[in-house]
Design a protein around this motif. Sequence first.
Motif, PDB file in Angstrom:
ATOM      1  N   LEU A  85     121.742  89.902  93.883  1.00  9.84           N
ATOM      2  CA  LEU A  85     121.984  90.403  92.537  1.00  9.84           C
ATOM      3  C   LEU A  85     122.976  91.565  92.525  1.00  9.84           C
ATOM      4  O   LEU A  85     123.291  92.098  91.461  1.00  9.84           O
ATOM      5  CB  LEU A  85     120.664  90.868  91.907  1.00  9.84           C
ATOM      6  N   GLU A  86     123.460  91.952  93.700  1.00 10.80           N
ATOM      7  CA  GLU A  86     124.389  93.077  93.867  1.00 10.80           C
ATOM      8  C   GLU A  86     123.759  94.411  93.476  1.00 10.80           C
ATOM      9  O   GLU A  86     124.442  95.344  93.046  1.00 10.80           O
ATOM     10  CB  GLU A  86     125.694  92.855  93.094  1.00 10.80           C
ATOM     11  N   ARG A  87     122.464  94.516  93.650  1.00 10.50           N
ATOM     12  CA  ARG A  87     121.780  95.800  93.482  1.00 10.50           C
ATOM     13  C   ARG A  87     121.747  96.448  94.865  1.00 10.50           C
ATOM     14  O   ARG A  87     120.716  96.545  95.531  1.00 10.50           O
ATOM     15  CB  ARG A  87     120.374  95.583  92.927  1.00 10.50           C
ATOM     16  N   ASP A  88     122.932  96.891  95.285  1.00  8.61           N
ATOM     17  CA  ASP A  88     123.121  97.278  96.685  1.00  8.61           C
ATOM     18  C   ASP A  88     122.236  98.427  97.119  1.00  8.61           C
ATOM     19  O   ASP A  88     121.687  98.425  98.225  1.00  8.61           O
ATOM     20  CB  ASP A  88     124.586  97.623  96.922  1.00  8.61           C
ATOM     21  N   GLY A  89     122.079  99.446  96.258  1.00  9.43           N
ATOM     22  CA  GLY A  89     121.245 100.578  96.628  1.00  9.43           C
ATOM     23  C   GLY A  89     119.795 100.184  96.848  1.00  9.43           C
ATOM     24  O   GLY A  89     119.162 100.610  97.813  1.00  9.43           O
TER      25      GLY A  89
ATOM     26  N   ASP B  63     129.568 105.004  95.331  1.00 14.44           N
ATOM     27  CA  ASP B  63     128.735 105.866  94.495  1.00 14.44           C
ATOM     28  C   ASP B  63     129.431 106.117  93.160  1.00 14.44           C
ATOM     29  O   ASP B  63     130.631 106.406  93.120  1.00 14.44           O
ATOM     30  CB  ASP B  63     128.493 107.213  95.176  1.00 14.44           C
ATOM     31  N   LEU B  64     128.658 105.990  92.100  1.00 19.30           N
ATOM     32  CA  LEU B  64     129.122 106.415  90.780  1.00 19.30           C
ATOM     33  C   LEU B  64     128.081 107.386  90.243  1.00 19.30           C
ATOM     34  O   LEU B  64     126.973 106.984  89.874  1.00 19.30           O
ATOM     35  CB  LEU B  64     129.287 105.226  89.830  1.00 19.30           C
ATOM     36  N   THR B  65     128.422 108.666  90.215  1.00 18.34           N
ATOM     37  CA  THR B  65     127.506 109.685  89.711  1.00 18.34           C
ATOM     38  C   THR B  65     127.722 109.835  88.212  1.00 18.34           C
ATOM     39  O   THR B  65     128.819 110.185  87.769  1.00 18.34           O
ATOM     40  CB  THR B  65     127.741 111.023  90.421  1.00 18.34           C
ATOM     41  N   VAL B  66     126.679 109.544  87.453  1.00 14.46           N
ATOM     42  CA  VAL B  66     126.760 109.570  85.993  1.00 14.46           C
ATOM     43  C   VAL B  66     125.913 110.727  85.460  1.00 14.46           C
ATOM     44  O   VAL B  66     124.743 110.870  85.836  1.00 14.46           O
ATOM     45  CB  VAL B  66     126.268 108.246  85.379  1.00 14.46           C
ATOM     46  N   ARG B  67     126.518 111.522  84.592  1.00 14.21           N
ATOM     47  CA  ARG B  67     125.789 112.594  83.906  1.00 14.21           C
ATOM     48  C   ARG B  67     125.918 112.370  82.405  1.00 14.21           C
ATOM     49  O   ARG B  67     126.941 111.897  81.927  1.00 14.21           O
ATOM     50  CB  ARG B  67     126.325 113.963  84.312  1.00 14.21           C
ATOM     51  N   THR B  68     124.874 112.724  81.678  1.00 14.56           N
ATOM     52  CA  THR B  68     124.829 112.439  80.252  1.00 14.56           C
ATOM     53  C   THR B  68     124.237 113.610  79.477  1.00 14.56           C
ATOM     54  O   THR B  68     123.489 114.426  80.049  1.00 14.56           O
ATOM     55  CB  THR B  68     124.000 111.163  79.992  1.00 14.56           C
ATOM     56  N   ASP B  69     124.575 113.684  78.196  1.00 12.82           N
ATOM     57  CA  ASP B  69     123.987 114.712  77.346  1.00 12.82           C
ATOM     58  C   ASP B  69     122.863 114.160  76.482  1.00 12.82           C
ATOM     59  O   ASP B  69     122.387 114.850  75.578  1.00 12.82           O
ATOM     60  CB  ASP B  69     125.058 115.367  76.465  1.00 12.82           C
ATOM     61  N   LYS B  70     122.430 112.940  76.765  1.00  9.42           N
ATOM     62  CA  LYS B  70     121.340 112.320  76.021  1.00  9.42           C
ATOM     63  C   LYS B  70     120.319 111.721  76.988  1.00  9.42           C
ATOM     64  O   LYS B  70     120.691 111.086  77.978  1.00  9.42           O
ATOM     65  CB  LYS B  70     121.862 111.223  75.087  1.00  9.42           C
ATOM     66  N   PRO B  71     119.015 111.907  76.702  1.00  4.81           N
ATOM     67  CA  PRO B  71     117.989 111.343  77.589  1.00  4.81           C
ATOM     68  C   PRO B  71     117.947 109.824  77.490  1.00  4.81           C
ATOM     69  O   PRO B  71     118.348 109.242  76.484  1.00  4.81           O
ATOM     70  CB  PRO B  71     116.691 111.970  77.068  1.00  4.81           C
ATOM     71  N   ASN B  72     117.468 109.220  78.554  1.00  6.32           N
ATOM     72  CA  ASN B  72     117.269 107.765  78.583  1.00  6.32           C
ATOM     73  C   ASN B  72     118.537 106.994  78.203  1.00  6.32           C
ATOM     74  O   ASN B  72     118.515 106.074  77.383  1.00  6.32           O
ATOM     75  CB  ASN B  72     116.115 107.362  77.665  1.00  6.32           C
ATOM     76  N   THR B  73     119.632 107.409  78.795  1.00  3.79           N
ATOM     77  CA  THR B  73     120.892 106.705  78.587  1.00  3.79           C
ATOM     78  C   THR B  73     120.886 105.401  79.377  1.00  3.79           C
ATOM     79  O   THR B  73     120.543 105.384  80.557  1.00  3.79           O
ATOM     80  CB  THR B  73     122.080 107.575  79.031  1.00  3.79           C
TER      81      THR B  73
ATOM     82  N   ASP C  30     118.978 114.549  84.141  1.00  7.02           N
ATOM     83  CA  ASP C  30     119.240 115.062  85.484  1.00  7.02           C
ATOM     84  C   ASP C  30     120.405 114.354  86.153  1.00  7.02           C
ATOM     85  O   ASP C  30     120.871 114.771  87.215  1.00  7.02           O
ATOM     86  CB  ASP C  30     117.993 114.918  86.368  1.00  7.02           C
ATOM     87  N   GLY C  31     120.864 113.257  85.542  1.00  4.72           N
ATOM     88  CA  GLY C  31     121.950 112.488  86.132  1.00  4.72           C
ATOM     89  C   GLY C  31     121.427 111.436  87.101  1.00  4.72           C
ATOM     90  O   GLY C  31     120.250 111.432  87.480  1.00  4.72           O
ATOM     91  N   GLN C  32     122.300 110.555  87.503  1.00  4.85           N
ATOM     92  CA  GLN C  32     121.912 109.467  88.397  1.00  4.85           C
ATOM     93  C   GLN C  32     123.139 109.031  89.192  1.00  4.85           C
ATOM     94  O   GLN C  32     124.241 108.924  88.650  1.00  4.85           O
ATOM     95  CB  GLN C  32     121.368 108.278  87.595  1.00  4.85           C
ATOM     96  N   THR C  33     122.953 108.775  90.485  1.00  8.29           N
ATOM     97  CA  THR C  33     124.022 108.220  91.306  1.00  8.29           C
ATOM     98  C   THR C  33     123.758 106.742  91.506  1.00  8.29           C
ATOM     99  O   THR C  33     122.771 106.364  92.143  1.00  8.29           O
ATOM    100  CB  THR C  33     124.119 108.937  92.667  1.00  8.29           C
ATOM    101  N   LEU C  34     124.626 105.918  90.948  1.00  8.02           N
ATOM    102  CA  LEU C  34     124.488 104.473  91.048  1.00  8.02           C
ATOM    103  C   LEU C  34     125.177 103.983  92.320  1.00  8.02           C
ATOM    104  O   LEU C  34     126.290 104.408  92.632  1.00  8.02           O
ATOM    105  CB  LEU C  34     125.114 103.792  89.827  1.00  8.02           C
TER     106      LEU C  34
ATOM    107  N   ASN D  33     132.708 108.254  92.942  1.00  6.60           N
ATOM    108  CA  ASN D  33     133.211 108.282  91.581  1.00  6.60           C
ATOM    109  C   ASN D  33     132.250 109.079  90.700  1.00  6.60           C
ATOM    110  O   ASN D  33     131.073 109.231  91.029  1.00  6.60           O
ATOM    111  CB  ASN D  33     133.350 106.864  91.032  1.00  6.60           C
ATOM    112  N   ALA D  34     132.760 109.558  89.569  1.00  5.80           N
ATOM    113  CA  ALA D  34     131.918 110.348  88.661  1.00  5.80           C
ATOM    114  C   ALA D  34     132.316 110.054  87.221  1.00  5.80           C
ATOM    115  O   ALA D  34     133.470 109.745  86.924  1.00  5.80           O
ATOM    116  CB  ALA D  34     132.042 111.832  88.954  1.00  5.80           C
ATOM    117  N   ARG D  35     131.332 110.150  86.327  1.00  3.82           N
ATOM    118  CA  ARG D  35     131.577 109.951  84.901  1.00  3.82           C
ATOM    119  C   ARG D  35     130.621 110.840  84.120  1.00  3.82           C
ATOM    120  O   ARG D  35     129.406 110.850  84.372  1.00  3.82           O
ATOM    121  CB  ARG D  35     131.344 108.499  84.510  1.00  3.82           C
ATOM    122  N   ILE D  36     131.169 111.609  83.178  1.00  3.29           N
ATOM    123  CA  ILE D  36     130.353 112.437  82.298  1.00  3.29           C
ATOM    124  C   ILE D  36     130.331 111.781  80.925  1.00  3.29           C
ATOM    125  O   ILE D  36     131.382 111.520  80.333  1.00  3.29           O
ATOM    126  CB  ILE D  36     130.910 113.865  82.204  1.00  3.29           C
TER     127      ILE D  36
END
Length: 227
Positions: A97-101, A139-149, A172-176, A207-210
């Motif tokens: 399924l390419e869920r590598d982590g 790695d794609l580190t994602v940070r958000t200003d809204k909960p449960n994104t 808290d962010g998440q690294t995909l 990689n990173a995305r805010i």
Amino acid sequence: MIRKLQKRPRALGSLSIVLSAMVSAGAALHAFAQPAAPSKDPKALEEANKHWQAGQGFYNDPTGHKCEEAVIEFGKAYDLSGSVKAARARGICELELERDGAAIADFEIYLANPPKDADPSEITQVQSDTQKLKAVVADLTVRTDKPNTRVTAVRTPAQGLPVTNHYLVTLDGQTLKLHPGNYTFTASADGMPDISWSAQIDNASKNARILEFEKAKQAADEAKAKG
């Protein structure tokens, strides 16, 4: 772009063997690969057997591997039994399924305590898959200003159908952990306009995305006001 890991059918073993080889707690594993507590409850093991058989049925479906369903069943079998073979079976499906982590995490659970009766070629295969995944996973580190994104990642391969996976990102962010390739991402949060972007994710890249939903909403409101 690397050549994708082979998706050949693999023997997943029998449950009577699976439940006789319990994982021992306290092994040093990947950061989010936590071993399930072994169970000796006959009822729990009987229930695990049912989920194992269901997972086998989905994985060996004549129309093709139904890995999304199999992951759920193997996961329940693992939670109930603590069997490292159930973790391996789930990891095989996650790989497809390419869920590598998630696949790396389950393979490390298996390799930390491989069953004594395991075929050496089986262990070698898991080691090989783990090494290949670690070598290319990005790695794609994602940070958000809204909960449960909610983030939907769609990889478009050179051949074959697009591959879609879904992730939940907290404040808290998440690294995909992503399979390398050409992606389209869509992030959603309650009451906010979606944020979409495309990116080429290279092998072993960082990689990173805010995600700034408030700014996106303000821009959308201003555009609406201007007609």
